[in-house]
Design an enzyme around this catalytic site. Structure first.
Site, mmCIF file in Angstrom:
data_model
loop_
_atom_site.group_PDB
_atom_site.id
_atom_site.type_symbol
_atom_site.label_atom_id
_atom_site.label_comp_id
_atom_site.label_asym_id
_atom_site.label_seq_id
_atom_site.Cartn_x
_atom_site.Cartn_y
_atom_site.Cartn_z
ATOM 1 C CB SER A 69 -22.563 92.574 63.016
ATOM 2 O OG SER A 69 -21.841 93.545 62.304
ATOM 3 C CG HIS A 99 -21.131 96.526 66.232
ATOM 4 N ND1 HIS A 99 -20.388 97.122 65.259
ATOM 5 C CD2 HIS A 99 -21.459 95.297 65.725
ATOM 6 C CE1 HIS A 99 -20.272 96.312 64.204
ATOM 7 N NE2 HIS A 99 -20.920 95.193 64.468
ATOM 8 C CG HIS A 145 -12.924 102.150 63.929
ATOM 9 N ND1 HIS A 145 -12.218 101.039 63.543
ATOM 10 C CD2 HIS A 145 -14.212 101.942 63.557
ATOM 11 C CE1 HIS A 145 -13.056 100.202 62.937
ATOM 12 N NE2 HIS A 145 -14.262 100.722 62.930
ATOM 13 N NE ARG A 154 -17.168 102.610 57.589
ATOM 14 C CZ ARG A 154 -17.311 101.734 58.584
ATOM 15 N NH1 ARG A 154 -18.142 100.720 58.440
ATOM 16 N NH2 ARG A 154 -16.615 101.853 59.695
ATOM 17 C CG ASP A 200 -21.386 104.218 64.240
ATOM 18 O OD1 ASP A 200 -22.150 103.716 63.405
ATOM 19 O OD2 ASP A 200 -20.501 103.563 64.842
HETATM 20 C C1 MLT Z 1 -18.289 98.401 61.531
HETATM 21 O O1 MLT Z 1 -18.613 98.898 60.440
HETATM 22 O O2 MLT Z 1 -18.623 97.264 61.873
HETATM 23 C C2 MLT Z 1 -17.568 99.275 62.492
HETATM 24 O O3 MLT Z 1 -16.685 100.128 61.840
HETATM 25 C C3 MLT Z 1 -16.930 98.507 63.614
HETATM 26 C C4 MLT Z 1 -15.715 97.707 63.260
HETATM 27 O O4 MLT Z 1 -15.236 97.719 62.143
HETATM 28 O O5 MLT Z 1 -15.189 97.032 64.175
#
Ligand code: MLT
Length: 261
Positions: A69, A99, A145, A154, A200
């Protein structure tokens, strides 16, 4: 700044139109913070839920800038598309199951797991389910990840919140049991680079505990938070005059040369 300020209003309006009476979200109270305003616009007044959302909105705001994103927002913004267009593009990426949609997938999986195991299950039964899942070629949602190689911090802070506020919640207990069992199994399996849980893996359970059950909306909340990170980056990109992003392509000749090595 306008977009960040308006997002909770837009997102809460979508929530109330889709899942509640569709009545207005009310005016923004300038004496309350971003989370408190968003929660009360959604129709949630429990101060503990507001506190959870302060955590949620903070930890989901960005992650290294290289995630789908953030990178998409940057890419589209690099064409000098305005922040609204750039952010919308980023959210289209966030909607993917690898994602932002992942927390929803974790929750569906956990609910299925909970149903399968019932109330009184042993660690061995849980292990058996995990092995069966893996042997049938599926993955454990919320584990692994692209860049992390340890428990996502997190995840850890959400776990801390749960241990403090909802230690007896049955779904949290299941999440905690999975956390105990899965990393050693994934390590034993040997194929994965990161056997640890990511962000997540925990968020859906917390939202469910406070009665926020509409999981189709979870990515919207994630998006409200992500605006903080990706739009701040967009401002930096403009301030520093970053060029349009244009990955190089390879000629057939170059490819043939590389193959020859
Ligand atoms: C994120 O927070 O966007 C996820 O951990 C995915 C990432 O870091 O690629």
């Amino acid at each position: 700044m306008d977009l960040i300020a308006k997002l909770p209003v837009v997102a809460a309006t979508i929530y109330r139109n889709t899942y509640r009476d569709g009545k207005g979200v009310g005016a923004v109270d300038e004496n309350r913070d971003w989370s408190a305003n968003y929660c009360s616009m959604l129709g949630f007044e429990d101060p503990q839920f507001t506190e959870l959302m302060r955590l949620y909105l903070t930890i989901h705001s960005d992650h290294e800038g290289g995630n789908v994103s953030a990178h998409t927002t940057h890419l589209v913004g690099s064409a000098l598309s305005d922040p609204y267009l750039s952010f919308a593009a980023g959210l289209n990426g966030l909607a993917g199951p690898l994602h932002g949609l992942a927390n929803q997938e974790v929750l569906v999986w956990l609910q299925k797991l909970g149903k399968h195991l019932g109330d009184n299950y042993s660690e061995d039964q849980l292990k058996e389910f995990i092995w069966k899942t893996l042997k049938s070629g599926r993955v454990i949602p919320g584990y692994g990840h692209a860049v992390l190689r340890k428990t996502d911090p997190r995840y850890a802070c959400q776990r801390e919140f749960a241990l403090k506020h909802l230690p007896e919640d049955p779904l949290f207990k299941l999440v905690a049991a999975v956390y105990k069992v899965v990393p050693p199994i994934l390590t034993e399996l040997g194929k994965v680079k990161n056997p640890w849980p990511n962000v997540d893996s925990h968020s859906g359970v917390l939202l469910q505990h406070y009665g926020f059950r509409e999981m189709n909306y979870y990515t919207v909340m994630f998006g409200v938070s992500r605006a903080l990170g990706v739009l701040a980056q967009l401002i930096w990109s403009r301030a520093l005059g970053f060029p349009i992003e244009r990955p190089k392509s390879m000629s057939t000749e170059l490819l043939m040369k590389q193959l020859a090595h």
